[in-house]
Write an enzyme that holds these catalytic residues in place. Sequence first.
Site: not given
Length: 118
Positions: A10, A13-15, A106
């Site tokens: 996660l 993907q997020e940052s 995402h």
Amino acid sequence: GVDDKLIRSLIKQESNFNPRCVSHAGAIGLMQIMPNTIKKFNVQDPYDIYENIDAGTKHLKGMIERYSGDIVRAVAAYNCGGNALDKSGFRSLEDVSMLPKETRIHVTNIIHYYNNGF
């Protein structure tokens, strides 16, 4: 209580592991936590990697519990919100076209990272 491999997937993907990352929607830090998550978990500094991961993981765990351990639906809800996900009718990766484009990317990427590493 959340698989560390899922958390890393996660964060990727997020940052992309950038603790100073800020999204166009106002999400902050490694796990791109939103202001309501910051408030809910009493985060003092959302850029602090420990506080950010702690709050993001607690939020993700809530989504995992909400969807009875279904990590695909949990990571989708992490991105678009539980109410929006419930209204979409999304149930599995086969239904990914039902999701907004950002959430499709995402979910697909996180599950790929989770299953195959990165």
